[in-house]
Design a protein around this motif. Structure first.
Motif, PDB file in Angstrom:
ATOM      1  N   ASP A 109       0.836  -1.196   0.000  1.00 39.39           N
ATOM      2  CA  ASP A 109       0.000   0.000   0.000  1.00 39.39           C
ATOM      3  C   ASP A 109       0.876   1.253   0.000  1.00 39.39           C
ATOM      4  O   ASP A 109       1.537   1.549   0.997  1.00 39.39           O
ATOM      5  CB  ASP A 109      -0.886  -0.027   1.249  1.00 39.39           C
ATOM      6  CG  ASP A 109      -1.913   1.088   1.285  1.00 39.39           C
ATOM      7  OD1 ASP A 109      -1.752   2.069   0.547  1.00 39.39           O
ATOM      8  OD2 ASP A 109      -2.871   0.980   2.073  1.00 39.39           O
ATOM      9  N   TRP A 138       0.350   3.618   2.882  1.00 41.91           N
ATOM     10  CA  TRP A 138       0.952   3.164   4.144  1.00 41.91           C
ATOM     11  C   TRP A 138       2.449   3.465   4.139  1.00 41.91           C
ATOM     12  O   TRP A 138       3.011   3.986   5.101  1.00 41.91           O
ATOM     13  CB  TRP A 138       0.701   1.671   4.323  1.00 41.91           C
ATOM     14  CG  TRP A 138       0.677   1.183   5.736  1.00 41.91           C
ATOM     15  CD1 TRP A 138      -0.420   0.852   6.464  1.00 41.91           C
ATOM     16  CD2 TRP A 138       1.798   0.928   6.593  1.00 41.91           C
ATOM     17  NE1 TRP A 138      -0.064   0.427   7.720  1.00 41.91           N
ATOM     18  CE2 TRP A 138       1.293   0.463   7.832  1.00 41.91           C
ATOM     19  CE3 TRP A 138       3.179   1.061   6.448  1.00 41.91           C
ATOM     20  CZ2 TRP A 138       2.114   0.121   8.897  1.00 41.91           C
ATOM     21  CZ3 TRP A 138       4.012   0.726   7.530  1.00 41.91           C
ATOM     22  CH2 TRP A 138       3.461   0.259   8.732  1.00 41.91           C
ATOM     23  N   SER A 193      -3.410  -1.469   3.181  1.00 44.92           N
ATOM     24  CA  SER A 193      -2.981  -1.840   4.533  1.00 44.92           C
ATOM     25  C   SER A 193      -3.637  -1.023   5.630  1.00 44.92           C
ATOM     26  O   SER A 193      -3.731  -1.493   6.766  1.00 44.92           O
ATOM     27  CB  SER A 193      -1.456  -1.705   4.666  1.00 44.92           C
ATOM     28  OG  SER A 193      -0.796  -2.615   3.822  1.00 44.92           O
ATOM     29  N   LEU A 194      -4.099   0.189   5.327  1.00 40.46           N
ATOM     30  CA  LEU A 194      -4.686   1.025   6.368  1.00 40.46           C
ATOM     31  C   LEU A 194      -6.062   0.536   6.802  1.00 40.46           C
ATOM     32  O   LEU A 194      -6.630   1.061   7.765  1.00 40.46           O
ATOM     33  CB  LEU A 194      -4.755   2.477   5.919  1.00 40.46           C
ATOM     34  CG  LEU A 194      -3.393   3.128   5.635  1.00 40.46           C
ATOM     35  CD1 LEU A 194      -3.571   4.566   5.190  1.00 40.46           C
ATOM     36  CD2 LEU A 194      -2.486   3.055   6.852  1.00 40.46           C
TER      37      LEU A 194
END
Length: 398
Positions: free
Chosen positions: A145, A148, A174-175
């Motif tokens: 990501d 991220w 990913s967040l």
């Protein structure tokens, strides 16, 4: 690899040519999601063209075009590495965070999947990836990501654009881990559940049949859990801890949004801290005794170099910790990892159900070391052979 875009001979990586157009116009813009509610529900988004290329949309990249399914995979966090593994590409991963640690941890679970093997040892540790190393690895896709990485490392948009154009696309989220705020400039961000994102990753790899088969296993497991959960008044209180050293223990919440709690949130145990301790907070024995959990879940307890018996003894021998209900009742249990992909998630749902509710889901065996315990077939909550067959590709589609 940097010169590939200048050649006229088609290669299996021509899909990177979407690069500048999508990156500048929308790849890093993503879609607006509900940052305060539940995860968005994506619509399957793969679209094909006459030349065989296809596009899949995921936040924060937007629509990403592939000429053919990726064969080698750069990852940063283990939820993405586990997705590649689930799709039969575990051994094509070129990088990941703490590869030797997670290789040892994941193989404790892989041991229970007949005919499946996995080796992530010795890979490039990608916590702080450099552009130079990404050129060298020359991976077919960066399952990571950028929003991220931009938050944690010294990268900016031109760096991500350069890698996407000259090496291969970015395709990861990913967040959604805990619905974390993106870095400045990445505010339009969509959150996904673990299985929603896995579906999109499967589309990127053109492995929809594998996804559907594993999703069916997951749906059946969740149905079993939902049907047997006791009333809220009969559920234990619990905490989740991680500790490289017993003198520095980190507490994690059990029910916050995001895929980090995808294996605890559905089980509905009561937060022993009652909201007074936020995730990733250092706690001591006094704080734990004040919360007095019925159950302590120990992250990383399966890692081969972590001695769970020593951790249990450290609690039992301390005059304060020894008074904690979970310690007195010998209910300190191992967990795997927070950044779980679909395969680890199946095991973690099963074991956490047993650890919290032995009367409803069967007793969790006393664990000291070695691989995930052998569970009698009649007490298993999901079919190991079916999962193994999906990973190896020897399965009948649903």
């Amino acid at each position: 690899m940097a010169d590939d875009a200048d050649t006229e001979t088609p290669t299996r990586r021509e899909y990177v040519k979407y690069g500048a157009t999508v990156l500048s116009a929308g790849l890093l813009a993503g879609c607006t999601g509900d940052t305060e509610g539940s995860e968005a529900t994506p619509t399957p988004s793969a679209t094909g063209t006459a030349d065989g290329s296809y596009s899949v949309a995921i936040s924060p990249m937007g629509e990403v075009t592939f000429d053919s399914p990726p064969e080698t995979v750069f990852t940063r966090l283990t939820h993405h590495a586990d997705m590649a593994f689930a799709l039969g590409r575990g051994d094509t991963v070129t990088a990941m965070h703490a590869p030797d640690y997670y290789n040892g941890l994941w193989n404790q679970f892989v041991e229970r999947l007949p005919g499946v093997s996995l080796d992530w040892s010795g890979l490039y540790s990608s916590w702080e990836p450099s552009k130079e190393k990404l050129y060298e690895l020359d991976s077919d896709v960066h399952l990571a990501d950028p929003a991220w990485i931009a938050k944690q490392d010294n990268w900016d948009r031109p760096d991500f654009e350069e890698i996407a154009t000259n090496v291969s696309p970015w395709f990861g989220n990913s967040l959604s881990d805990r619905h974390a705020e993106p870095a400045p400039g990445w505010e339009d961000y969509e959150y996904y559940t673990l299985w929603e994102q896995f579906e999109l990753v499967a589309e990127a790899f053109q492995e929809q049949a594998r996804y559907e088969a594993l999703a069916a296993v997951h749906d059946e497991l969740r149905s079993t859990i939902d049907a047997r959960l006791p009333p809220e008044s009969e559920r234990p209180s619990a905490v989740m801890l991680a500790a490289a050293d017993i003198d520095e223990m980190y507490a994690y919440t059990l029910d916050n949004p995001g895929f980090l709690t995808a294996h605890t949130r559905p089980l509905g145990a009561r937060d022993a801290f009652e909201g007074a301790v936020e995730t990733n907070t250092v706690v001591d024995f006094e704080t734990l005794l004040e919360a007095d959990p019925d159950v302590i879940l120990h992250l990383g307890g399966f890692e081969p170099n972590t001695s769970l018996p020593e951790r249990r003894e450290a609690f039992a021998s301390d005059p304060v910790a020894a008074e904690i209900t979970a310690v007195q009742n010998d209910r300190i249990y191992p967990q795997g990892a927070r950044y779980q992909g679909p395969i680890l998630h199946l095991f973690q749902l099963e074991m956490t159900a047993k650890q919290l509710y032995p009367e409803q889901f069967g007793e969790w065996p006393t664990y000291t070391s070695g691989p995930y315990p052998e569970i009698p077939a009649e007490e298993q909550l999901f079919d190991r052979q079916r999962v193994a067959d999906v990973i190896t590709g020897s399965f009948d589609p649903v």
